[in-house]
Enzyme design. Structure first.
Site, PDB file in Angstrom:
ATOM      1  N   LYS A 150       1.404  -7.389  -3.868  1.00 46.04           N
ATOM      2  CA  LYS A 150       1.999  -6.992  -4.677  1.00 46.04           C
ATOM      3  C   LYS A 150       1.556  -7.634  -6.156  1.00 46.04           C
ATOM      4  O   LYS A 150       1.958  -8.886  -6.188  1.00 46.04           O
ATOM      5  CB  LYS A 150       3.673  -6.978  -4.457  1.00 46.04           C
ATOM      6  N   LYS A 176       9.724   3.130   6.930  1.00 46.77           N
ATOM      7  CA  LYS A 176      10.359   1.721   7.120  1.00 46.77           C
ATOM      8  C   LYS A 176      10.819   1.762   8.492  1.00 46.77           C
ATOM      9  O   LYS A 176      11.565   2.848   9.097  1.00 46.77           O
ATOM     10  CB  LYS A 176      11.480   1.676   6.097  1.00 46.77           C
TER      11      LYS A 176
HETATM   12 MG    MG Z   1       6.282  -4.169   2.867  1.00 45.68          MG
END
Ligand code: MG
Length: 363
Positions: free
Chosen positions: A273, A166
């Site tokens: 997703k 991240k």
């Molecule tokens: Mg992402």
């Protein structure tokens, strides 16, 4: 639940249905619908560009047909992805009531995408999961910031070759300096994917992409926010200007977004997703038809949603990239975890996940 009780109650319910003659039509299945709402604390809070996320809330739905066969699905909304809220999903399931049918389930509003996905999975009961690959490569998830350095060595030893880190969490100059050091820790042929979760503006995204050119960066995910002014043009511009691919994640909330980006000729990666797609199977078919470059990604759901999503990944006809499901163990209570992070998930590991165990743990 015995079959006699089912028939007695559904007979009462029958008259209240809008199209009661529908019961006699071929293909209409009657179900007993139950659900459990959960709030599951993570072992450690998840830090992203959106802030800190400490527990996962969602619903497990259970549909039992007249023959007593049960199927399970999971509604796992993500508030910062602009899905419905858990409250809205729960209101939707309560409105359906305890007795329902394929017909009623098919009329759930488009806005309740994660609930639609859940009841779709529960109706399928994994029946359509036959065929496909034997295994999936898995990306190892590294913590944001300097904490990644303490993790990468052991992940390399475990055999991981794709890593996710991240960014957009701290100062960009610090993160770009760390990026080069982190890339130096990768094994030969290893790749690092970066995820900014929309935290940057165009200028900072460009700084990162300039730096990525000399590093084994697989792609940069969602460098700018999906709802930033002119986001689509900026993302298309970034994707066209640098050799490192750009990936869309928060920009892909539902089928409409997927259709829009296919229409715009998106040249980069689609992070999908499945948990967030009302008709996940239909959306995957559309992406396959467009020969999209897809990465399957976790919504930090439980084993119930994980099994649904990983089955879709196993069935994906395109060139597979490592799936973004190297996230477990994740919950304080490990009965809810999907398969523990390993460099590969085998099809049998996915088949072995038992939604009934999750249901029992919540009952
Ligand atoms: Mg992402």
């Amino acid at each position: 639940m015995n079959g006699v009780g089912f028939r007695a109650v559904s007979a009462n319910r029958k008259s209240s249905l809008r199209r009661s003659e529908g019961w006699c039509e071929l293909g209409v299945v009657k179900y007993r619908l139950q659900y459990r709402r959960y709030a599951l604390p993570f072992r450690s809070p998840v830090r992203t560009g959106h802030g800190v996320w400490a527990e996962r809330e969602g619903l497990i739905v259970r549909l039992e047909d007249e023959a007593g066969v049960a199927g399970y699905g999971e509604a796992a909304p993500i508030p910062h992805f602009k899905t419905e809220t858990v409250d809205a999903a729960e209101a939707g399931v309560r409105l359906l009531g305890e007795w329902t049918s394929t017909e009623e389930l098919g009329e759930l509003p488009a806005g309740l995408a994660t609930l639609r996905q859940a009841v779709g999975a529960a109706q399928e009961r994994g029946a359509a999961a036959v065929g496909g690959r034997d295994f999936l490569g898995v990306a190892a998830l590294l913590s944001a910031g300097r904490a990644a350095f303490a993790q990468v060595g052991s992940r390399v030893e475990m055999g991981f070759r794709v890593f996710k880190w991240k960014v957009g969490v701290g100062d960009i100059a610090d993160e770009l300096a760390m990026l080069e050091d982190l890339c130096a820790e990768l094994p030969t042929g290893g790749k690092l994917r970066l995820d900014a979760n929309g935290a940057w503006d165009r200028r900072r995204a460009e700084r990162c992409l300039e730096r990525c050119a000399g590093c084994p960066v697989e792609f940069l995910e969602q460098p700018i926010a999906a709802d930033a002014r002119g986001a689509a043009d900026v993302l298309l511009g970034l994707a066209g200007d640098y050799p490192t691919p750009v990936a869309l994640d928060e920009s892909l909330v539902g089928e409409e977004d997927i259709e829009r980006w296919i229409g715009a000729g998106w040249p980069g990666v689609y992070v999908v997703k499945p948990a967030l797609l009302g008709d996940a199977r239909g959306a995957m078919a559309r992406l396959a038809q467009a020969k999209a470059d897809v990465v399957f990604s976790s919504a930090l759901e439980t084993a119930v949603g994980a099994q649904t999503a990983l089955r879709l990944a196993l069935a994906w006809p395109g060139e597979p990239r490592a799936v973004g499901f190297g996230v477990w163990p994740r919950f304080v209570d490990d009965r809810f975890d999907g398969p523990f992070a390993a460099p590969f998930f085998r099809a049998e590991d996915v088949a072995r996940l038992n939604p009934e165990d999750v249901w029992s743990a919540l009952s």
